[in-house]
Design a protein around this motif. Structure first.
Motif, PDB file in Angstrom:
ATOM      1  N   ASP A 237       0.828  -1.211   0.000  1.00 36.95           N
ATOM      2  CA  ASP A 237       0.000   0.000   0.000  1.00 36.95           C
ATOM      3  C   ASP A 237       0.861   1.259   0.000  1.00 36.95           C
ATOM      4  N   GLU A 238       0.239   2.335  -0.417  1.00 33.58           N
ATOM      5  CA  GLU A 238       0.962   3.603  -0.571  1.00 33.58           C
ATOM      6  C   GLU A 238       1.533   4.108   0.747  1.00 33.58           C
ATOM      7  N   ALA A 239       0.804   3.916   1.833  1.00 34.05           N
ATOM      8  CA  ALA A 239       1.275   4.383   3.140  1.00 34.05           C
ATOM      9  C   ALA A 239       2.567   3.682   3.546  1.00 34.05           C
ATOM     10  N   ALA A 240       2.675   2.399   3.209  1.00 37.26           N
ATOM     11  CA  ALA A 240       3.880   1.626   3.557  1.00 37.26           C
ATOM     12  C   ALA A 240       5.092   2.152   2.793  1.00 37.26           C
ATOM     13  N   VAL A 241       4.888   2.480   1.512  1.00 36.37           N
ATOM     14  CA  VAL A 241       5.987   3.014   0.698  1.00 36.37           C
ATOM     15  C   VAL A 241       6.402   4.390   1.203  1.00 36.37           C
ATOM     16  N   ALA A 242       5.409   5.235   1.477  1.00 34.39           N
ATOM     17  CA  ALA A 242       5.701   6.587   1.971  1.00 34.39           C
ATOM     18  C   ALA A 242       6.492   6.525   3.278  1.00 34.39           C
ATOM     19  N   GLU A 243       6.045   5.685   4.192  1.00 38.59           N
ATOM     20  CA  GLU A 243       6.708   5.604   5.497  1.00 38.59           C
ATOM     21  C   GLU A 243       8.121   5.056   5.379  1.00 38.59           C
ATOM     22  N   ALA A 244       8.282   3.968   4.633  1.00 39.54           N
ATOM     23  CA  ALA A 244       9.606   3.346   4.509  1.00 39.54           C
ATOM     24  C   ALA A 244      10.605   4.276   3.824  1.00 39.54           C
ATOM     25  N   THR A 245      10.187   4.895   2.721  1.00 39.21           N
ATOM     26  CA  THR A 245      11.117   5.760   1.992  1.00 39.21           C
ATOM     27  C   THR A 245      11.447   7.029   2.776  1.00 39.21           C
ATOM     28  N   ALA A 246      10.479   7.529   3.540  1.00 41.94           N
ATOM     29  CA  ALA A 246      10.752   8.697   4.395  1.00 41.94           C
ATOM     30  C   ALA A 246      11.758   8.329   5.487  1.00 41.94           C
ATOM     31  N   GLN A 247      11.593   7.161   6.090  1.00 41.85           N
ATOM     32  CA  GLN A 247      12.531   6.713   7.126  1.00 41.85           C
ATOM     33  C   GLN A 247      13.927   6.519   6.538  1.00 41.85           C
ATOM     34  N   ASN A 248      13.988   5.977   5.320  1.00 41.30           N
ATOM     35  CA  ASN A 248      15.279   5.786   4.660  1.00 41.30           C
ATOM     36  C   ASN A 248      15.974   7.127   4.426  1.00 41.30           C
ATOM     37  N   ALA A 249      15.193   8.108   3.962  1.00 40.33           N
ATOM     38  CA  ALA A 249      15.765   9.445   3.707  1.00 40.33           C
ATOM     39  C   ALA A 249      16.242  10.090   5.002  1.00 40.33           C
ATOM     40  N   LYS A 250      15.439   9.931   6.055  1.00 39.75           N
ATOM     41  CA  LYS A 250      15.844  10.490   7.355  1.00 39.75           C
ATOM     42  C   LYS A 250      17.156   9.861   7.833  1.00 39.75           C
ATOM     43  N   ALA A 251      17.276   8.576   7.648  1.00 41.47           N
ATOM     44  CA  ALA A 251      18.492   7.880   8.097  1.00 41.47           C
ATOM     45  C   ALA A 251      19.692   8.302   7.254  1.00 41.47           C
ATOM     46  N   LEU A 252      19.519   8.360   5.929  1.00 42.59           N
ATOM     47  CA  LEU A 252      20.640   8.684   5.056  1.00 42.59           C
ATOM     48  C   LEU A 252      21.123  10.110   5.242  1.00 42.59           C
ATOM     49  N   PHE A 253      20.177  11.048   5.285  1.00 41.27           N
ATOM     50  CA  PHE A 253      20.537  12.472   5.334  1.00 41.27           C
ATOM     51  C   PHE A 253      20.591  13.032   6.757  1.00 41.27           C
ATOM     52  N   ASN A 254      20.435  12.162   7.745  1.00 40.85           N
ATOM     53  CA  ASN A 254      20.516  12.562   9.144  1.00 40.85           C
ATOM     54  C   ASN A 254      19.532  13.686   9.463  1.00 40.85           C
ATOM     55  N   LEU A 255      18.275  13.480   9.056  1.00 36.21           N
ATOM     56  CA  LEU A 255      17.242  14.510   9.247  1.00 36.21           C
ATOM     57  C   LEU A 255      16.611  14.407  10.625  1.00 36.21           C
TER      58      LEU A 255
END
Length: 255
Positions: A237-255
């Motif tokens: 589902d779209e919510a799962a993709v949004a959440e996972a990719t946002a978490q990945n970006a936060k981890a990579l870019f130290n947000l």
């Protein structure tokens, strides 16, 4: 949904007449954070201005785009290094190799990438890689430099399954944009075998608008269309993709 656009040139001249409205549309679409890659000395001021006007939403990177590598490459790289020592940035980028338009400065592009790899290590920052028509050449340089400390994203990924696996093995993310929505984009054969933990979402606006806006000016408000397509391809589902990719970006870019 909370979405992160991991690669967007919202400071572009193409948004000069409606930048604030465009960023407001992004917020309304759930795109709360936008990562801005630098191009060269000409884009720094307007990029930092955009960040200063929208500090909660827009976050700057610092790097030299391969298409801006030319006779004055040393001066450009000196400026990148100077800025990285002056203040905090989310990443070194966008940098890499581009052999689509012109191969004249290929050796200089390789050296510029090596320099920026070293800067990423020195400042403990991720790399945001541009690899148009130069995946092999870029991946070879990353592989040679990977000592366990390098991390980042192959932005605008549109390669094969084997190339995707190589990116993952290198410890990098795949940046997925509008190409995922294109009929012959090829990602329909690649993404179904990839775990969400390896993906970031991006628009690369004002370029590469997703269907049904293909060929028009792209903007972060279209990111949900890419999110939806990735969800379809991964059968989730779209919510799962949004959440996972946002978490990945936060981890990579130290947000």
């Amino acid at each position: 949904m909370y979405l992160i656009d991991s690669h967007a040139h919202v400071y572009s001249e193409q948004f000069k007449d409606d930048r604030d409205a465009m960023l407001e549309r992004a917020l309304e679409a759930g795109v709360s954070t936008i990562l801005m890659p630098n191009i060269d000395h000409t884009s720094i001021d307007v990029m930092l201005e955009t960040e200063a006007r929208h500090p909660e939403q827009c976050i700057a990177m610092m790097g030299l785009h391969p298409c801006s590598v030319g006779k004055h490459v040393e001066r450009e790289l000196y400026l990148v290094e100077e800025w990285l020592g002056r203040r905090k940035f989310a990443a070194v980028g966008e940098c890499g190799i581009d052999l689509f338009w012109d191969k004249t400065f290929f050796p200089q592009q390789q050296e510029a990438l090596r320099v920026q790899i070293d800067l990423a290590k020195k400042h403990n920052l991720p790399l945001v890689l541009h690899t148009r028509e130069a995946f092999q050449e870029s991946a070879d340089l990353i592989e040679a430099a990977q000592d366990g400390s390098l991390r980042g994203v192959f932005h605008c990924f549109s390669g094969t399954k084997e190339e995707a696996e190589r990116v993952i093995k290198l410890g990098f993310y795949l940046g997925i944009g509008g190409v995922a929505t294109f009929k012959n984009g090829g990602l329909d054969k690649v993404l179904p075998g990839i775990d969400l933990k390896h993906l970031l979402l991006e628009t690369d606006c004002p370029y590469l608008a997703p269907v049904p806006y293909r060929g028009k000016r792209n903007e972060p408000a279209y990111l949900p269309l890419i999110n939806r397509r990735v969800a379809e391809l991964l059968r989730t589902d779209e919510a799962a993709v949004a959440e996972a990719t946002a978490q990945n970006a936060k981890a990579l870019f130290n947000l």
